[in-house]
Design a protein around this motif. Structure first.
Motif: not given
Length: 148
Positions: A85-86, A133
């Motif tokens: 999700c960062g 990601r």
């Protein structure tokens, strides 16, 4: 003053040492003074700021192999950023779960936040519909070595 910089014979910086250690290096004649505080003396020696070694020290052996894997190093490599999700990551997650034969390796572990780690559970990122990601990779030494 935080310390005395020690240079190799090719003028590459190796590390820093305390002033007493630097004076011992001068007494043993393993280094010479490159830069010093001329107005301050310790015995017959000016207070050194930079020393240069008399003989070359090979440092390739320090960086010849990859860093050892550890949870702390994975978090440092990924800069505490969740690979899903960062957000802020505090745990590690196995891309291929350990229950399916995944191992503790640089290429199979990523930093994850607790929410994403729980959500992914015992599945691969594809099965959980949670794409990474960034791809896991073997880090450089400077990425996982603690900074003073």
């Amino acid at each position: 003053m935080s310390g005395v910089v020690v240079l190799n014979t090719d003028n590459t910086a190796l590390h820093t040492v305390s002033i007493p250690h630097a004076i011992r290096m001068l007494i043993r004649q393993v280094a010479i003074i490159e830069e010093a505080l001329e107005d301050r003396q310790i015995g017959p020696y000016p207070v050194p700021l930079v020393l240069r070694l008399v003989r070359y020290v090979k440092t390739a052996f320090l960086y010849g192999r990859t860093p050892a894997w550890s949870k702390r190093s994975v978090l440092r490599r990924d800069q505490h950023i969740c690979a899903f999700c960062g957000g802020h990551g505090t745990t590690i997650d196995h891309v291929v779960p350990t229950s399916r034969g995944g191992r503790n390796t640089w290429l199979n572990t990523v930093c994850a936040c607790e929410t994403c780690n729980r959500r992914k559970a015992d599945r691969t990122p594809a099965e959980a519909a949670m794409p990474l990601r960034f791809a896991p990779r073997v880090p450089l030494w400077r990425e996982v070595t603690p900074r003073p």
